[in-house]
Scaffold this motif. Structure first.
Motif, PDB file in Angstrom:
ATOM      1  N   ALA A   1      17.933  25.133   4.546  1.00  0.00           N
ATOM      2  CA  ALA A   1      16.959  26.078   3.988  1.00  0.00           C
ATOM      3  C   ALA A   1      16.418  26.999   5.078  1.00  0.00           C
ATOM      4  CB  ALA A   1      15.810  25.316   3.324  1.00  0.00           C
ATOM      5  N   ILE A   2      16.185  26.442   6.254  1.00  0.00           N
ATOM      6  CA  ILE A   2      15.699  27.253   7.370  1.00  0.00           C
ATOM      7  C   ILE A   2      16.758  28.262   7.800  1.00  0.00           C
ATOM      8  CG2 ILE A   2      15.051  27.163   9.807  1.00  0.00           C
ATOM      9  CD1 ILE A   2      13.723  24.422   9.153  1.00  0.00           C
ATOM     10  N   LYS A   3      18.000  27.809   7.923  1.00  0.00           N
ATOM     11  CA  LYS A   3      19.083  28.712   8.333  1.00  0.00           C
ATOM     12  C   LYS A   3      19.240  29.865   7.356  1.00  0.00           C
ATOM     13  CE  LYS A   3      22.952  26.642   9.372  1.00  0.00           C
ATOM     14  NZ  LYS A   3      24.007  25.592   9.337  1.00  0.00           N
ATOM     15  N   ARG A   4      19.042  29.587   6.059  1.00  0.00           N
ATOM     16  CA  ARG A   4      19.194  30.620   5.025  1.00  0.00           C
ATOM     17  C   ARG A   4      17.908  31.400   4.782  1.00  0.00           C
ATOM     18  NH1 ARG A   4      23.642  28.860   1.287  1.00  0.00           N
ATOM     19  NH2 ARG A   4      24.622  27.076   2.289  1.00  0.00           N
ATOM     20  N   LYS A   5      16.832  30.996   5.484  1.00  0.00           N
ATOM     21  CA  LYS A   5      15.502  31.615   5.285  1.00  0.00           C
ATOM     22  C   LYS A   5      15.086  31.537   3.811  1.00  0.00           C
ATOM     23  CE  LYS A   5      16.272  34.955   9.052  1.00  0.00           C
ATOM     24  NZ  LYS A   5      15.548  34.236  10.102  1.00  0.00           N
ATOM     25  N   ASP A   6      15.333  30.398   3.206  1.00  0.00           N
ATOM     26  CA  ASP A   6      15.071  30.195   1.784  1.00  0.00           C
ATOM     27  C   ASP A   6      13.682  29.574   1.605  1.00  0.00           C
ATOM     28  OD1 ASP A   6      15.028  29.457  -0.894  1.00  0.00           O
ATOM     29  OD2 ASP A   6      17.166  28.968  -0.938  1.00  0.00           O
ATOM     30  N   VAL A   7      12.677  30.422   1.397  1.00  0.00           N
ATOM     31  CA  VAL A   7      11.298  29.953   1.278  1.00  0.00           C
ATOM     32  C   VAL A   7      11.136  29.061   0.049  1.00  0.00           C
ATOM     33  CG1 VAL A   7       8.891  30.655   1.021  1.00  0.00           C
ATOM     34  CG2 VAL A   7      10.430  31.985   2.478  1.00  0.00           C
ATOM     35  N   HIS A   8      11.792  29.421  -1.052  1.00  0.00           N
ATOM     36  CA  HIS A   8      11.671  28.629  -2.279  1.00  0.00           C
ATOM     37  C   HIS A   8      12.188  27.208  -2.051  1.00  0.00           C
ATOM     38  CE1 HIS A   8      12.212  28.530  -6.951  1.00  0.00           C
ATOM     39  NE2 HIS A   8      11.526  27.515  -6.491  1.00  0.00           N
ATOM     40  N   ALA A   9      13.315  27.081  -1.370  1.00  0.00           N
ATOM     41  CA  ALA A   9      13.858  25.749  -1.096  1.00  0.00           C
ATOM     42  C   ALA A   9      12.907  24.947  -0.209  1.00  0.00           C
ATOM     43  CB  ALA A   9      15.225  25.861  -0.440  1.00  0.00           C
ATOM     44  N   LEU A  10      12.338  25.581   0.820  1.00  0.00           N
ATOM     45  CA  LEU A  10      11.382  24.888   1.681  1.00  0.00           C
ATOM     46  C   LEU A  10      10.139  24.458   0.894  1.00  0.00           C
ATOM     47  CD1 LEU A  10      11.592  27.084   4.894  1.00  0.00           C
ATOM     48  CD2 LEU A  10      12.189  24.667   4.728  1.00  0.00           C
ATOM     49  N   TYR A  11       9.693  25.322   0.015  1.00  0.00           N
ATOM     50  CA  TYR A  11       8.539  25.034  -0.839  1.00  0.00           C
ATOM     51  C   TYR A  11       8.790  23.761  -1.651  1.00  0.00           C
ATOM     52  CZ  TYR A  11       5.268  26.106  -4.733  1.00  0.00           C
ATOM     53  OH  TYR A  11       4.297  26.075  -5.705  1.00  0.00           O
ATOM     54  N   ASP A  12       9.985  23.653  -2.234  1.00  0.00           N
ATOM     55  CA  ASP A  12      10.317  22.481  -3.042  1.00  0.00           C
ATOM     56  C   ASP A  12      10.547  21.240  -2.177  1.00  0.00           C
ATOM     57  OD1 ASP A  12      10.123  23.978  -5.341  1.00  0.00           O
ATOM     58  OD2 ASP A  12      12.280  24.327  -5.530  1.00  0.00           O
ATOM     59  N   LEU A  13      11.245  21.414  -1.051  1.00  0.00           N
ATOM     60  CA  LEU A  13      11.557  20.263  -0.202  1.00  0.00           C
ATOM     61  C   LEU A  13      10.310  19.675   0.438  1.00  0.00           C
ATOM     62  CD1 LEU A  13      14.813  21.637   1.430  1.00  0.00           C
ATOM     63  CD2 LEU A  13      14.653  19.527   0.097  1.00  0.00           C
ATOM     64  N   PHE A  14       9.392  20.514   0.895  1.00  0.00           N
ATOM     65  CA  PHE A  14       8.144  19.998   1.449  1.00  0.00           C
ATOM     66  C   PHE A  14       7.360  19.229   0.389  1.00  0.00           C
ATOM     67  CE2 PHE A  14       7.811  23.334   5.060  1.00  0.00           C
ATOM     68  CZ  PHE A  14       8.410  22.460   5.949  1.00  0.00           C
ATOM     69  N   TYR A  15       7.380  19.731  -0.842  1.00  0.00           N
ATOM     70  CA  TYR A  15       6.676  19.033  -1.923  1.00  0.00           C
ATOM     71  C   TYR A  15       7.307  17.659  -2.171  1.00  0.00           C
ATOM     72  CZ  TYR A  15       4.832  18.000  -6.566  1.00  0.00           C
ATOM     73  OH  TYR A  15       4.240  17.392  -7.648  1.00  0.00           O
ATOM     74  N   GLN A  16       8.633  17.593  -2.172  1.00  0.00           N
ATOM     75  CA  GLN A  16       9.305  16.313  -2.376  1.00  0.00           C
ATOM     76  C   GLN A  16       9.054  15.368  -1.199  1.00  0.00           C
ATOM     77  OE1 GLN A  16      13.437  16.858  -3.538  1.00  0.00           O
ATOM     78  NE2 GLN A  16      12.882  18.662  -4.720  1.00  0.00           N
ATOM     79  N   TYR A  17       9.020  15.924  -0.001  1.00  0.00           N
ATOM     80  CA  TYR A  17       8.726  15.120   1.183  1.00  0.00           C
ATOM     81  C   TYR A  17       7.317  14.537   1.077  1.00  0.00           C
ATOM     82  CZ  TYR A  17      10.375  14.141   5.961  1.00  0.00           C
ATOM     83  OH  TYR A  17      10.866  13.545   7.102  1.00  0.00           O
ATOM     84  N   ARG A  18       6.395  15.348   0.572  1.00  0.00           N
ATOM     85  CA  ARG A  18       5.017  14.894   0.363  1.00  0.00           C
ATOM     86  C   ARG A  18       4.966  13.749  -0.645  1.00  0.00           C
ATOM     87  NH1 ARG A  18       0.532  18.758  -2.574  1.00  0.00           N
ATOM     88  NH2 ARG A  18       0.409  17.344  -4.345  1.00  0.00           N
ATOM     89  N   THR A  19       5.699  13.864  -1.741  1.00  0.00           N
ATOM     90  CA  THR A  19       5.668  12.806  -2.754  1.00  0.00           C
ATOM     91  C   THR A  19       6.297  11.523  -2.215  1.00  0.00           C
ATOM     92  OG1 THR A  19       7.735  13.565  -3.770  1.00  0.00           O
ATOM     93  CG2 THR A  19       5.695  14.453  -4.658  1.00  0.00           C
ATOM     94  N   LEU A  20       7.289  11.656  -1.348  1.00  0.00           N
ATOM     95  CA  LEU A  20       7.890  10.473  -0.726  1.00  0.00           C
ATOM     96  C   LEU A  20       6.852   9.707   0.094  1.00  0.00           C
ATOM     97  CD1 LEU A  20      10.314   8.698   0.074  1.00  0.00           C
ATOM     98  CD2 LEU A  20      10.811  10.361   1.901  1.00  0.00           C
ATOM     99  N   ALA A  21       5.887  10.438   0.660  1.00  0.00           N
ATOM    100  CA  ALA A  21       4.874   9.788   1.496  1.00  0.00           C
ATOM    101  C   ALA A  21       4.133   8.689   0.738  1.00  0.00           C
ATOM    102  CB  ALA A  21       3.878  10.823   2.010  1.00  0.00           C
ATOM    103  N   MET A  22       3.943   8.864  -0.563  1.00  0.00           N
ATOM    104  CA  MET A  22       3.231   7.852  -1.330  1.00  0.00           C
ATOM    105  C   MET A  22       3.987   6.533  -1.360  1.00  0.00           C
ATOM    106  SD  MET A  22       0.342   8.893  -2.016  1.00  0.00           S
ATOM    107  CE  MET A  22      -0.114   7.431  -2.951  1.00  0.00           C
TER     108      MET A  22
END
Length: 211
Positions: free
Chosen positions: A28-49
């Motif tokens: 996502a970073i290589k492609r500069k895909d903000v939408h993908a980062l937005y979703d992946l960070f959210y999923q990473y956050r939910t994994l924290a629980m």
């Protein structure tokens, strides 16, 4: 898959799943895909629980959050640290509420995300830190809240107060476009808003008004 592995205490499967997570973040970073980062960070956050009772793994998640946010910013996706600030701040609050010994270390990772740049403050990250500081006060973690206040002390007190007032005045809980999150980044429910004023007063002498 990562969450299920965590619930089953399947450490090898969890390791592989999170490594794939990191691959997706890198792409996502290589492609500069903000939408993908937005979703992946959210999923990473939910994994924290699912890792909330595993402090070592929670600390590693915090380090990875910061690493990929900073890598994204270096690659021109300057909004990534601001997204990470909200999501990692949420993890800090959950870890604090659960009494996790990882909470102070997770906070260190949030505060390492710099809210001042060459063009001025990154206001979404400032808002994320204000919400985090207020949430820590609400949870009785005044020592951690003081750390956030000290981090924001390089901002004008009137800017801090104005920003806190803006957060308290927000009326729309749901974002006005369809997203995976739906809840607006900046939304603070009515019962939690008083703590924003208390926290802003820690940062500077200009007090917030009641909204």
């Amino acid at each position: 898959v990562a969450a299920l592995a965590a619930r089953r205490n399947d450490a090898p499967a969890l390791l592989v799943a999170t490594r794939f997570f990191h691959n997706y973040l890198r792409e996502a970073i290589k492609r500069k895909d903000v939408h993908a980062l937005y979703d992946l960070f959210y999923q990473y956050r939910t994994l924290a629980m699912d890792l909330i009772d595993r402090p070592d793994e929670l600390r590693m998640l915090g380090k990875r959050f910061r690493y990929y946010a900073e890598q994204a910013a270096t690659n021109g996706v300057t909004f990534a640290p601001q997204i990470a600030g909200f999501d990692l701040g949420w993890v800090v609050l959950e870890a604090t509420a659960k009494g996790s010994p990882a909470a102070p270390d997770l906070l260190t990772e949030v505060l390492a995300l710099r809210h001042l740049g060459s063009t001025g403050p990154a206001m979404m990250l400032v808002k994320a830190k204000l919400i985090l500081g207020a949430g820590l006060l609400e949870r009785g973690a005044s020592d951690l809240a003081q750390r956030v206040a000290a981090d924001l002390s390089d901002l004008p007190a009137d800017l801090v107060a104005q920003t806190a007032n803006g957060l308290m005045a927000m009326q729309e809980r749901a974002f006005w476009e369809v997203t995976d999150r739906q809840v607006n980044f900046e939304w603070v429910s009515a019962e939690h808003r008083a703590h924003l004023g208390r926290f802003a007063a820690l940062v500077g002498p200009t007090l917030c008004s009641d909204v």
